[in-house]
Motif scaffolding. Structure first.
Motif, PDB file in Angstrom:
ATOM      1  N   GLN A 143       0.824  -1.202   0.000  1.00  0.00           N
ATOM      2  CA  GLN A 143       0.000   0.000   0.000  1.00  0.00           C
ATOM      3  C   GLN A 143       0.864   1.260   0.000  1.00  0.00           C
ATOM      4  OE1 GLN A 143      -3.829  -0.256   2.403  1.00  0.00           O
ATOM      5  NE2 GLN A 143      -2.744  -2.022   3.234  1.00  0.00           N
ATOM      6  N   PHE A 144       1.975   1.235   0.730  1.00  0.00           N
ATOM      7  CA  PHE A 144       2.878   2.389   0.723  1.00  0.00           C
ATOM      8  C   PHE A 144       3.524   2.551  -0.648  1.00  0.00           C
ATOM      9  CE2 PHE A 144       2.228   2.921   5.119  1.00  0.00           C
ATOM     10  CZ  PHE A 144       2.890   4.060   5.549  1.00  0.00           C
ATOM     11  N   GLU A 145       3.932   1.435  -1.257  1.00  0.00           N
ATOM     12  CA  GLU A 145       4.548   1.512  -2.585  1.00  0.00           C
ATOM     13  C   GLU A 145       3.564   2.047  -3.617  1.00  0.00           C
ATOM     14  OE1 GLU A 145       8.040  -1.886  -2.414  1.00  0.00           O
ATOM     15  OE2 GLU A 145       6.081  -2.445  -3.228  1.00  0.00           O
ATOM     16  N   GLN A 146       2.310   1.650  -3.511  1.00  0.00           N
ATOM     17  CA  GLN A 146       1.288   2.162  -4.423  1.00  0.00           C
ATOM     18  C   GLN A 146       1.094   3.660  -4.235  1.00  0.00           C
ATOM     19  OE1 GLN A 146      -2.295  -0.158  -3.936  1.00  0.00           O
ATOM     20  NE2 GLN A 146      -1.253  -2.086  -4.405  1.00  0.00           N
ATOM     21  N   SER A 147       1.103   4.114  -2.988  1.00  0.00           N
ATOM     22  CA  SER A 147       0.919   5.540  -2.709  1.00  0.00           C
ATOM     23  C   SER A 147       2.131   6.350  -3.155  1.00  0.00           C
ATOM     24  CB  SER A 147       0.664   5.758  -1.216  1.00  0.00           C
ATOM     25  OG  SER A 147      -0.533   5.142  -0.806  1.00  0.00           O
ATOM     26  N   PRO A 151       9.109   1.563  -5.579  1.00  0.00           N
ATOM     27  CA  PRO A 151       9.478   0.611  -4.528  1.00  0.00           C
ATOM     28  C   PRO A 151      10.027   1.357  -3.310  1.00  0.00           C
ATOM     29  CG  PRO A 151      10.403  -0.035  -6.653  1.00  0.00           C
ATOM     30  CD  PRO A 151       9.885   1.354  -6.817  1.00  0.00           C
ATOM     31  N   LEU A 152       9.846   0.766  -2.145  1.00  0.00           N
ATOM     32  CA  LEU A 152      10.376   1.362  -0.919  1.00  0.00           C
ATOM     33  C   LEU A 152      11.882   1.108  -0.812  1.00  0.00           C
ATOM     34  CD1 LEU A 152       7.607   0.242   1.612  1.00  0.00           C
ATOM     35  CD2 LEU A 152       7.890   2.518   0.617  1.00  0.00           C
ATOM     36  N   SER A 153      12.598   2.071  -0.239  1.00  0.00           N
ATOM     37  CA  SER A 153      14.027   1.885   0.003  1.00  0.00           C
ATOM     38  C   SER A 153      14.214   1.011   1.242  1.00  0.00           C
ATOM     39  CB  SER A 153      14.717   3.233   0.215  1.00  0.00           C
ATOM     40  OG  SER A 153      14.299   3.806   1.441  1.00  0.00           O
ATOM     41  N   SER A 154      15.436   0.526   1.429  1.00  0.00           N
ATOM     42  CA  SER A 154      15.707  -0.320   2.597  1.00  0.00           C
ATOM     43  C   SER A 154      15.504   0.468   3.896  1.00  0.00           C
ATOM     44  CB  SER A 154      17.139  -0.855   2.530  1.00  0.00           C
ATOM     45  OG  SER A 154      18.071   0.204   2.467  1.00  0.00           O
ATOM     46  N   ILE A 155      15.845   1.757   3.898  1.00  0.00           N
ATOM     47  CA  ILE A 155      15.661   2.585   5.094  1.00  0.00           C
ATOM     48  C   ILE A 155      14.178   2.763   5.391  1.00  0.00           C
ATOM     49  CG2 ILE A 155      16.039   4.867   6.088  1.00  0.00           C
ATOM     50  CD1 ILE A 155      18.537   3.178   5.941  1.00  0.00           C
ATOM     51  N   ILE A 157      11.740   0.699   4.581  1.00  0.00           N
ATOM     52  CA  ILE A 157      11.233  -0.584   5.072  1.00  0.00           C
ATOM     53  C   ILE A 157      11.634  -0.781   6.532  1.00  0.00           C
ATOM     54  CG2 ILE A 157      11.471  -3.090   4.856  1.00  0.00           C
ATOM     55  CD1 ILE A 157      11.706  -2.672   1.825  1.00  0.00           C
ATOM     56  N   GLU A 158      12.873  -0.423   6.861  1.00  0.00           N
ATOM     57  CA  GLU A 158      13.347  -0.563   8.243  1.00  0.00           C
ATOM     58  C   GLU A 158      12.536   0.329   9.187  1.00  0.00           C
ATOM     59  OE1 GLU A 158      17.429   0.254  10.831  1.00  0.00           O
ATOM     60  OE2 GLU A 158      17.510   0.113   8.648  1.00  0.00           O
ATOM     61  N   THR A 159      12.225   1.546   8.733  1.00  0.00           N
ATOM     62  CA  THR A 159      11.423   2.463   9.550  1.00  0.00           C
ATOM     63  C   THR A 159      10.043   1.881   9.802  1.00  0.00           C
ATOM     64  OG1 THR A 159      12.595   4.379   8.646  1.00  0.00           O
ATOM     65  CG2 THR A 159      10.460   4.796   9.697  1.00  0.00           C
ATOM     66  N   MET A 160       9.436   1.311   8.776  1.00  0.00           N
ATOM     67  CA  MET A 160       8.110   0.729   8.918  1.00  0.00           C
ATOM     68  C   MET A 160       8.136  -0.481   9.842  1.00  0.00           C
ATOM     69  SD  MET A 160       6.671   1.139   5.008  1.00  0.00           S
ATOM     70  CE  MET A 160       5.097   0.375   5.415  1.00  0.00           C
ATOM     71  N   GLN A 161       9.209  -1.244   9.780  1.00  0.00           N
ATOM     72  CA  GLN A 161       9.343  -2.381  10.688  1.00  0.00           C
ATOM     73  C   GLN A 161       9.409  -1.906  12.140  1.00  0.00           C
ATOM     74  OE1 GLN A 161      12.856  -4.281   9.075  1.00  0.00           O
ATOM     75  NE2 GLN A 161      11.662  -5.777   7.917  1.00  0.00           N
ATOM     76  N   LYS A 186       2.668  15.359   1.056  1.00  0.00           N
ATOM     77  CA  LYS A 186       3.982  15.172   1.674  1.00  0.00           C
ATOM     78  C   LYS A 186       4.210  13.688   1.938  1.00  0.00           C
ATOM     79  CE  LYS A 186       4.483  19.738   3.743  1.00  0.00           C
ATOM     80  NZ  LYS A 186       4.838  20.514   4.955  1.00  0.00           N
ATOM     81  N   LEU A 187       4.398  12.950   0.854  1.00  0.00           N
ATOM     82  CA  LEU A 187       4.568  11.508   0.968  1.00  0.00           C
ATOM     83  C   LEU A 187       6.033  11.176   1.246  1.00  0.00           C
ATOM     84  CD1 LEU A 187       2.182  10.155  -1.807  1.00  0.00           C
ATOM     85  CD2 LEU A 187       1.962   9.881   0.663  1.00  0.00           C
ATOM     86  N   TYR A 188       6.469  11.474   2.468  1.00  0.00           N
ATOM     87  CA  TYR A 188       7.810  11.150   2.910  1.00  0.00           C
ATOM     88  C   TYR A 188       7.705  10.319   4.187  1.00  0.00           C
ATOM     89  CZ  TYR A 188       8.407  15.454   0.177  1.00  0.00           C
ATOM     90  OH  TYR A 188       8.337  16.414  -0.792  1.00  0.00           O
ATOM     91  N   ILE A 189       8.529   9.300   4.269  1.00  0.00           N
ATOM     92  CA  ILE A 189       8.521   8.456   5.464  1.00  0.00           C
ATOM     93  C   ILE A 189       8.768   9.286   6.719  1.00  0.00           C
ATOM     94  CG2 ILE A 189       9.904   6.739   6.718  1.00  0.00           C
ATOM     95  CD1 ILE A 189       7.924   5.394   4.990  1.00  0.00           C
ATOM     96  N   ARG A 190       9.719  10.218   6.654  1.00  0.00           N
ATOM     97  CA  ARG A 190      10.022  11.006   7.856  1.00  0.00           C
ATOM     98  C   ARG A 190       8.835  11.888   8.262  1.00  0.00           C
ATOM     99  NH1 ARG A 190      13.197  13.395   3.829  1.00  0.00           N
ATOM    100  NH2 ARG A 190      12.696  15.571   3.336  1.00  0.00           N
ATOM    101  N   TYR A 191       8.042  12.349   7.282  1.00  0.00           N
ATOM    102  CA  TYR A 191       6.870  13.170   7.605  1.00  0.00           C
ATOM    103  C   TYR A 191       5.799  12.309   8.283  1.00  0.00           C
ATOM    104  CZ  TYR A 191       3.352  16.829   7.039  1.00  0.00           C
ATOM    105  OH  TYR A 191       2.401  17.796   7.285  1.00  0.00           O
ATOM    106  N   ILE A 192       5.585  11.117   7.744  1.00  0.00           N
ATOM    107  CA  ILE A 192       4.623  10.192   8.334  1.00  0.00           C
ATOM    108  C   ILE A 192       5.087   9.781   9.730  1.00  0.00           C
ATOM    109  CG2 ILE A 192       3.525   7.914   8.079  1.00  0.00           C
ATOM    110  CD1 ILE A 192       3.919   8.300   5.012  1.00  0.00           C
TER     111      ILE A 192
END
Length: 224
Positions: A143-147, A151-155, A157-161, A186-192
């Motif tokens: 779902q994150f990759e679709q949004s 593809p998600l980066s390794s960092i 994926i690690e954050t989501m884990q 603002k589709l950034y992992i750090r923002y989420i």
């Protein structure tokens, strides 16, 4: 011993802003990538603005192929640039590493942190349902990759884990934070991650609580 100490002092030191050391994880840089950047800075401050792979290999404990891959990744993702310089005296061309793009990204992160307010959503979509009425959640990563549209980066994926395994956020709450970020572009992992941290500080654990928290920000503007 005195001569050895004097030699150590004469070697000098590499200057690096603590802001970068404190926030490179938030910038989604790995420890290995950050160490490579530190060595590029060190070479620059020694007067060598374009160290060879051999020179970098002498200082870094990573295989040559991974060093090349890291340099390519940092360049491709605009963390560093390679400038071509022409010597005005002899007309010779040479290259040098430019780390300004890294500082632009760091500055943008600092501006986001200074102005950060959890975005407001009037409502949140409910989980998808099967025809029999049960929940039908897709893979969180998918779902994150679709949004994100990639593809998600390794960092990432690690954050989501860490969200799931360490922070114990529910999948529903993570998806809610994703939609919050999506609503403001603002589709950034750090923002989420900051949205989830803010909700944690407010002791918010459910989608309903997140909705109520967001609506409290909307009411003042609705009353004007």
């Amino acid at each position: 011993m005195d001569r050895q100490i004097l030699q150590l002092l004469q070697e000098g030191a590499t200057t690096i802003t603590n802001l970068l050391l404190k926030r490179y994880k938030r910038l989604s840089l790995s420890d290995e990538e950050m160490m490579l950047i530190i060595h590029l800075l060190s070479f620059q401050q020694e007067g060598n603005r374009f160290p060879t792979l051999s020179q970098l290999e002498e200082r870094l404990s990573m295989p040559g192929i991974r060093l090349i891959q890291s340099l390519q990744k940092l360049t491709k993702e605009d963390w560093i640039a390679i400038d071509e310089i022409v010597d005005p005296e002899n007309g010779k061309r040479y290259e040098q590493y430019n780390l300004q793009p890294l500082y632009y990204k760091l500055n943008r992160l600092l501006l986001e942190e200074q102005s950060f307010v959890v975005p407001v959503s009037e409502s949140f979509p409910s989980p998808r349902l099967d025809t029999d009425g049960g929940e039908h959640p897709e893979s969180l990563y998918s779902q994150f990759e679709q949004s994100f549209g990639r593809p998600l980066s390794s960092i990432e994926i690690e954050t989501m884990q860490c969200w799931v395994e360490q922070d114990r956020y529910s999948e529903e709450l993570i998806m809610t934070a994703l939609r919050e970020a999506q609503s403001v572009g603002k589709l950034y992992i750090r923002y989420i991650d900051r949205i989830l941290l803010e909700w944690t500080r407010q002791k918010i654990t459910t989608v309903e609580e997140a909705r109520n928290y967001s609506l409290r920000f909307r009411r003042p503007s609705m009353q004007r």
